[in-house]
Scaffold this motif. Sequence first.
Motif, PDB file in Angstrom:
ATOM      1  N   UNK A  93      39.213  22.169 -12.665  1.00  0.00           N
ATOM      2  CA  UNK A  93      38.247  21.763 -13.686  1.00  0.00           C
ATOM      3  C   UNK A  93      38.815  21.981 -15.081  1.00  0.00           C
ATOM      4  N   UNK A  94      39.544  23.077 -15.283  1.00  0.00           N
ATOM      5  CA  UNK A  94      40.177  23.328 -16.576  1.00  0.00           C
ATOM      6  C   UNK A  94      41.222  22.257 -16.889  1.00  0.00           C
ATOM      7  N   UNK A  95      42.011  21.867 -15.882  1.00  0.00           N
ATOM      8  CA  UNK A  95      43.013  20.818 -16.087  1.00  0.00           C
ATOM      9  C   UNK A  95      42.353  19.486 -16.416  1.00  0.00           C
TER      10      UNK A  95
ATOM     11  N   UNK B 171      41.034  15.291 -20.299  1.00  0.00           N
ATOM     12  CA  UNK B 171      40.031  14.463 -20.982  1.00  0.00           C
ATOM     13  C   UNK B 171      40.079  14.691 -22.483  1.00  0.00           C
ATOM     14  N   UNK B 172      40.236  15.950 -22.903  1.00  0.00           N
ATOM     15  CA  UNK B 172      40.314  16.253 -24.330  1.00  0.00           C
ATOM     16  C   UNK B 172      41.528  15.603 -24.976  1.00  0.00           C
TER      17      UNK B 172
ATOM     18  N   UNK C  29      39.398  28.949  -2.679  1.00  0.00           N
ATOM     19  CA  UNK C  29      38.929  27.583  -2.953  1.00  0.00           C
ATOM     20  C   UNK C  29      38.202  27.546  -4.293  1.00  0.00           C
ATOM     21  N   UNK C  30      37.357  28.544  -4.550  1.00  0.00           N
ATOM     22  CA  UNK C  30      36.617  28.578  -5.807  1.00  0.00           C
ATOM     23  C   UNK C  30      37.549  28.791  -6.998  1.00  0.00           C
ATOM     24  N   UNK C  31      38.582  29.608  -6.838  1.00  0.00           N
ATOM     25  CA  UNK C  31      39.570  29.800  -7.908  1.00  0.00           C
ATOM     26  C   UNK C  31      40.316  28.496  -8.187  1.00  0.00           C
TER      27      UNK C  31
END
Length: 74
Positions: A60-62, A67-68, A52-54
Amino acid sequence: MAAKKNTAEKTVKIRLPKERREQEDVFVGINGRTWLIKRGIEVEVPVCVAEVLENREAMLEKIMAFEDSNAFSA
């Protein structure tokens, strides 16, 4: 009376980094079971919690990449 099966879960050791902006513990809930993972120390958790943490980090990276890429649109 039936004998209980050994249902020991596989566990892994993890360490969540403690950063300037992220210092709070991380909550994980799976199928009614909950964990509060401390940042900055090594802890042992079931494999499902580590997964789950992975997945959280990958999402979050996606989100950040999305957003960028849309920051200067419109």
